[in-house]
Scaffold this motif. Sequence first.
Motif, short mmCIF file in Angstrom:
data_model
loop_
_atom_site.label_atom_id
_atom_site.label_comp_id
_atom_site.label_asym_id
_atom_site.label_seq_id
_atom_site.Cartn_x
_atom_site.Cartn_y
_atom_site.Cartn_z
N GLY A 16 0.80 -1.23 0.00
CA GLY A 16 0.00 0.00 0.00
C GLY A 16 0.82 1.28 0.00
N MET A 17 2.12 1.18 0.34
CA MET A 17 2.96 2.38 0.35
C MET A 17 3.40 2.70 -1.09
N TRP A 18 3.75 3.97 -1.31
CA TRP A 18 4.26 4.36 -2.62
C TRP A 18 5.78 4.25 -2.64
N SER A 19 6.32 3.98 -3.83
CA SER A 19 7.78 3.99 -3.94
C SER A 19 8.17 4.30 -5.38
N PHE A 20 9.47 4.43 -5.57
CA PHE A 20 9.99 4.52 -6.92
C PHE A 20 10.06 3.09 -7.44
N PRO A 21 9.89 2.90 -8.76
CA PRO A 21 9.92 1.53 -9.26
C PRO A 21 11.26 0.87 -8.92
N GLU A 22 11.18 -0.37 -8.52
CA GLU A 22 12.42 -1.04 -8.14
C GLU A 22 12.31 -2.52 -8.49
N ALA A 23 13.45 -3.18 -8.55
CA ALA A 23 13.47 -4.62 -8.81
C ALA A 23 14.66 -5.20 -8.09
N GLU A 24 14.50 -6.42 -7.61
CA GLU A 24 15.61 -7.06 -6.93
C GLU A 24 16.60 -7.62 -7.95
N VAL A 25 17.88 -7.51 -7.65
CA VAL A 25 18.92 -8.08 -8.51
C VAL A 25 19.85 -8.91 -7.64
N THR A 26 20.74 -9.67 -8.26
CA THR A 26 21.70 -10.43 -7.46
C THR A 26 22.79 -9.46 -6.96
N LEU A 27 23.56 -9.89 -5.98
CA LEU A 27 24.60 -9.02 -5.44
C LEU A 27 25.65 -8.72 -6.51
N GLU A 28 25.91 -9.70 -7.39
CA GLU A 28 26.88 -9.49 -8.47
C GLU A 28 26.35 -8.44 -9.45
N GLU A 29 25.06 -8.57 -9.77
CA GLU A 29 24.46 -7.59 -10.69
C GLU A 29 24.52 -6.19 -10.08
N ALA A 30 24.27 -6.12 -8.78
CA ALA A 30 24.32 -4.83 -8.12
C ALA A 30 25.72 -4.22 -8.23
N ASP A 31 26.74 -5.04 -8.07
CA ASP A 31 28.12 -4.54 -8.21
C ASP A 31 28.34 -3.95 -9.60
N ARG A 32 27.82 -4.67 -10.60
CA ARG A 32 28.00 -4.19 -11.98
C ARG A 32 27.31 -2.84 -12.19
N ILE A 33 26.10 -2.72 -11.61
CA ILE A 33 25.35 -1.47 -11.78
C ILE A 33 26.17 -0.28 -11.28
N THR A 34 26.78 -0.44 -10.13
CA THR A 34 27.48 0.70 -9.53
C THR A 34 28.58 1.22 -10.47
N VAL A 35 29.17 0.32 -11.24
CA VAL A 35 30.25 0.72 -12.14
C VAL A 35 29.70 1.12 -13.50
N GLU A 36 28.83 0.26 -14.05
CA GLU A 36 28.47 0.42 -15.47
C GLU A 36 27.39 1.46 -15.72
N ALA A 37 26.63 1.83 -14.71
CA ALA A 37 25.60 2.85 -14.95
C ALA A 37 26.23 4.23 -15.11
N GLY A 38 27.52 4.34 -14.80
CA GLY A 38 28.24 5.60 -15.01
C GLY A 38 27.60 6.74 -14.25
N PRO A 39 27.48 7.92 -14.89
CA PRO A 39 26.93 9.08 -14.18
C PRO A 39 25.46 8.93 -13.81
N ASN A 40 24.78 7.92 -14.36
CA ASN A 40 23.37 7.70 -13.98
C ASN A 40 23.24 7.03 -12.62
N TYR A 41 24.35 6.53 -12.10
CA TYR A 41 24.29 5.90 -10.77
C TYR A 41 24.36 7.00 -9.71
N LEU A 42 23.32 7.09 -8.90
CA LEU A 42 23.24 8.22 -7.95
C LEU A 42 23.74 7.85 -6.55
#
Length: 303
Positions: free
Chosen positions: A214-240
């Motif tokens: 029932g709460m509102w949020s920004f859209p999100e999805a679960e990823v594996t810990l390895e995928e999360a590591d990749r995001i931090t590097v590969e999303a570049g300046p889009n990673y906040l």
Amino acid sequence: MLQQTRVETVVPYWERWLDLFPTVEALAQAEEAEVLKAWEGLGYYSRARNLHRGAAFVQESHGGRVPSTAESLRGVPGIGPYTSGAIASIAFGEAVPAVDGNVRRVFARLFDERAPSPRQLEVWGAELVDPDRPGDFNQAVMELGATVCTPRNPACARCPVAGACGAYANGTVAERPAPKKRTKVRVGAFVTRIERDEAGRVRMVRRGASLLQGMWSFPEAEVTLEEADRITVEAGPNYLGAVDHVYSHLRARYHVVRVDGELPEGLPLGEEPAWAEERWVEGDNVGELALSKAQQRVWEMAR
Ligand code: SF4
């Protein structure tokens, strides 16, 4: 409101709550979003939803009058053995026990029992409760547990019931009650997307049957810990950045990614679950939705 929360934190919530919902009827008729908004920041949102549901039930089945016996209170959604006992004894003077965590510890020590069952605790409580002042008795036992018979280093030397205490007599205070098995806390990584359209509006979703329903949020999805590591590097300046939040059963890290610009191809963003509702919201209006603490921090970071 007081479960898992300090009194100082609760007072302003309580006052605002009574302004918004001064009667059972007012609470029963409120929109769920309004109720969650008023609860925002207190955490454990199922309590707010239960209160809301309970109020609707009391309005419908009891004409808006809160039932006065433990047995009828237990029929109200969200009210279990402890709460029904506490309300019936404190508010209505019924001679029934109210066994919370503090009372459980005191009884386990008084009766020198390692792991008393809920049934056993209720039986002891029913035997001991003072028929003339049941509310005072129950609150006194809770208070004894909170201030004297504490989990670690109980103050047995100044305890008013030391003379009747089995564990004190047997030297087993430290082992009573036996520690409960801890529930396992899972570690989870999520990608949270800050999506904007050309008009600068932000995509918001309302959660279906899941954590924080029932709460509102920004859209999100679960990823594996390895995928999360990749995001931090590969999303570049889009990673906040990342926001950490610990729930009772989940240690979550939300990796916040902006998706209005060009995202590099092949980023593992995970698969969004089905949402109960979606909306594009002006940035200035995001704060009007009921957001959990973690989502508020995501928004602060994104801004
Ligand atoms: S004597 Fe010690 S263990 Fe027993 S009830 Fe009092 S504080 Fe608790």
